[in-house]
Design a protein around this motif. Structure first.
Motif, PDB file in Angstrom:
ATOM      1  N   ILE A 175       0.836  -1.202   0.000  1.00 59.61           N
ATOM      2  CA  ILE A 175       0.000   0.000   0.000  1.00 59.61           C
ATOM      3  C   ILE A 175       0.870   1.252   0.000  1.00 59.61           C
ATOM      4  CG2 ILE A 175      -1.652   1.314   1.382  1.00 59.61           C
ATOM      5  CD1 ILE A 175      -2.930  -1.337   2.134  1.00 59.61           C
ATOM      6  N   ARG A 176       1.986   1.178   0.747  1.00 61.87           N
ATOM      7  CA  ARG A 176       2.897   2.326   0.776  1.00 61.87           C
ATOM      8  C   ARG A 176       3.469   2.604  -0.615  1.00 61.87           C
ATOM      9  NH1 ARG A 176       7.972   3.206   4.885  1.00 61.87           N
ATOM     10  NH2 ARG A 176       8.475   5.285   4.144  1.00 61.87           N
ATOM     11  N   LEU A 177       3.810   1.563  -1.348  1.00 67.35           N
ATOM     12  CA  LEU A 177       4.331   1.717  -2.697  1.00 67.35           C
ATOM     13  C   LEU A 177       3.279   2.344  -3.614  1.00 67.35           C
ATOM     14  CD1 LEU A 177       6.568   1.163  -4.791  1.00 67.35           C
ATOM     15  CD2 LEU A 177       5.507  -1.058  -5.159  1.00 67.35           C
ATOM     16  N   LEU A 178       2.035   1.881  -3.534  1.00 71.73           N
ATOM     17  CA  LEU A 178       0.953   2.459  -4.337  1.00 71.73           C
ATOM     18  C   LEU A 178       0.713   3.919  -3.963  1.00 71.73           C
ATOM     19  CD1 LEU A 178      -1.584  -0.500  -4.386  1.00 71.73           C
ATOM     20  CD2 LEU A 178      -0.226   0.360  -6.293  1.00 71.73           C
ATOM     21  N   TRP A 179       0.753   4.194  -2.667  1.00 72.44           N
ATOM     22  CA  TRP A 179       0.543   5.569  -2.198  1.00 72.44           C
ATOM     23  C   TRP A 179       1.645   6.487  -2.734  1.00 72.44           C
ATOM     24  CZ3 TRP A 179      -3.422   7.556   0.665  1.00 72.44           C
ATOM     25  CH2 TRP A 179      -3.254   8.871   1.125  1.00 72.44           C
ATOM     26  N   THR A 180       2.879   6.049  -2.644  1.00 68.18           N
ATOM     27  CA  THR A 180       4.011   6.847  -3.131  1.00 68.18           C
ATOM     28  C   THR A 180       3.919   7.051  -4.640  1.00 68.18           C
ATOM     29  OG1 THR A 180       5.383   5.944  -1.357  1.00 68.18           O
ATOM     30  CG2 THR A 180       6.522   6.981  -3.203  1.00 68.18           C
ATOM     31  N   ALA A 181       3.576   6.002  -5.358  1.00 65.57           N
ATOM     32  CA  ALA A 181       3.460   6.116  -6.815  1.00 65.57           C
ATOM     33  C   ALA A 181       2.336   7.079  -7.194  1.00 65.57           C
ATOM     34  CB  ALA A 181       3.214   4.745  -7.433  1.00 65.57           C
ATOM     35  N   SER A 182       1.215   6.995  -6.497  1.00 63.80           N
ATOM     36  CA  SER A 182       0.096   7.888  -6.834  1.00 63.80           C
ATOM     37  C   SER A 182       0.430   9.340  -6.517  1.00 63.80           C
ATOM     38  CB  SER A 182      -1.175   7.454  -6.108  1.00 63.80           C
ATOM     39  OG  SER A 182      -1.051   7.679  -4.721  1.00 63.80           O
ATOM     40  N   THR A 183       1.148   9.594  -5.435  1.00 69.62           N
ATOM     41  CA  THR A 183       1.519  10.979  -5.127  1.00 69.62           C
ATOM     42  C   THR A 183       2.516  11.519  -6.139  1.00 69.62           C
ATOM     43  OG1 THR A 183       3.207  10.240  -3.562  1.00 69.62           O
ATOM     44  CG2 THR A 183       1.047  10.802  -2.662  1.00 69.62           C
ATOM     45  N   GLN A 184       3.426  10.674  -6.610  1.00 69.83           N
ATOM     46  CA  GLN A 184       4.391  11.119  -7.609  1.00 69.83           C
ATOM     47  C   GLN A 184       3.711  11.411  -8.950  1.00 69.83           C
ATOM     48  OE1 GLN A 184       7.608  11.918  -7.144  1.00 69.83           O
ATOM     49  NE2 GLN A 184       7.221  11.523  -4.977  1.00 69.83           N
ATOM     50  N   VAL A 185       2.760  10.567  -9.329  1.00 64.42           N
ATOM     51  CA  VAL A 185       2.020  10.806 -10.574  1.00 64.42           C
ATOM     52  C   VAL A 185       1.212  12.086 -10.460  1.00 64.42           C
ATOM     53  CG1 VAL A 185       0.125   9.936 -12.011  1.00 64.42           C
ATOM     54  CG2 VAL A 185       1.958   8.408 -11.298  1.00 64.42           C
ATOM     55  N   ARG A 186       0.563  12.284  -9.312  1.00 64.88           N
ATOM     56  CA  ARG A 186      -0.218  13.513  -9.103  1.00 64.88           C
ATOM     57  C   ARG A 186       0.685  14.740  -9.165  1.00 64.88           C
ATOM     58  NH1 ARG A 186      -1.576  17.392  -5.680  1.00 64.88           N
ATOM     59  NH2 ARG A 186      -3.721  18.095  -5.593  1.00 64.88           N
ATOM     60  N   TYR A 187       1.847  14.677  -8.536  1.00 63.37           N
ATOM     61  CA  TYR A 187       2.782  15.802  -8.572  1.00 63.37           C
ATOM     62  C   TYR A 187       3.192  16.108 -10.010  1.00 63.37           C
ATOM     63  CZ  TYR A 187       7.082  18.440  -8.234  1.00 63.37           C
ATOM     64  OH  TYR A 187       8.049  19.390  -8.410  1.00 63.37           O
ATOM     65  N   PHE A 188       3.516  15.063 -10.774  1.00 58.02           N
ATOM     66  CA  PHE A 188       3.915  15.267 -12.161  1.00 58.02           C
ATOM     67  C   PHE A 188       2.799  15.909 -12.968  1.00 58.02           C
ATOM     68  CE2 PHE A 188       4.019  13.816 -16.566  1.00 58.02           C
ATOM     69  CZ  PHE A 188       5.257  14.312 -16.959  1.00 58.02           C
ATOM     70  N   LEU A 189       1.572  15.396 -12.825  1.00 55.09           N
ATOM     71  CA  LEU A 189       0.446  15.929 -13.587  1.00 55.09           C
ATOM     72  C   LEU A 189       0.114  17.357 -13.182  1.00 55.09           C
ATOM     73  CD1 LEU A 189      -1.896  12.824 -13.704  1.00 55.09           C
ATOM     74  CD2 LEU A 189      -0.466  13.725 -15.541  1.00 55.09           C
TER      75      LEU A 189
END
Length: 124
Positions: free
Chosen positions: A2-16
């Motif tokens: 879950i931590r990996l998914l959370w980190t990935a989603s925050t990074q994608v959101r930051y990029f977008l």
């Protein structure tokens, strides 16, 4: 996991939020000086929907399947542009009301200071 998914989603959101043109435009519109451009930005929704329709036509005539993603992104951006128009009008009205209230308060303070200055001058 879950931590990996959370980190990935925050990074994608930051990029977008940082690099996608529609998000940059929305961030600029949400500023005080940009609120007046909310309604004209709604015209971009027609452009996005036109691109989505064109891509749909290409897909139906045997185009590549990845164009479905382009259609999805264009429709999402069109919805964002349609929503920002009324939202920016409401925010602009609220900002102008707040500015008017602050201006009236400042005028009242100046008017209240004038008699006190006259009293201190007359007592000398």
């Amino acid at each position: 996991m879950i931590r990996l998914l959370w980190t990935a989603s925050t990074q994608v959101r930051y990029f977008l939020r940082r690099y996608m043109p529609s998000n940059i435009l929305l961030d600029l519109i949400r500023t005080r000086n940009g609120l007046k451009w909310g309604v004209p930005a709604m015209l971009l929704a027609a452009t996005y929907l036109g691109v989505a329709a064109w891509c749909t036509t290409l897909i139906e005539s045997g185009g590549p399947g990845w164009l479905h993603l382009v259609v999805l992104i264009c429709i999402w951006n069109a919805l964002k542009m349609v929503v920002i128009g009324p939202v920016s009008v409401v925010l602009l009205v609220k900002a102008r009301a707040k500015e008017r209230h602050a201006r009236k308060r400042a005028e009242r303070e100046v008017d209240a200071e004038v008699p006190q200055r006259e009293l201190t001058r007359s007592s000398r």
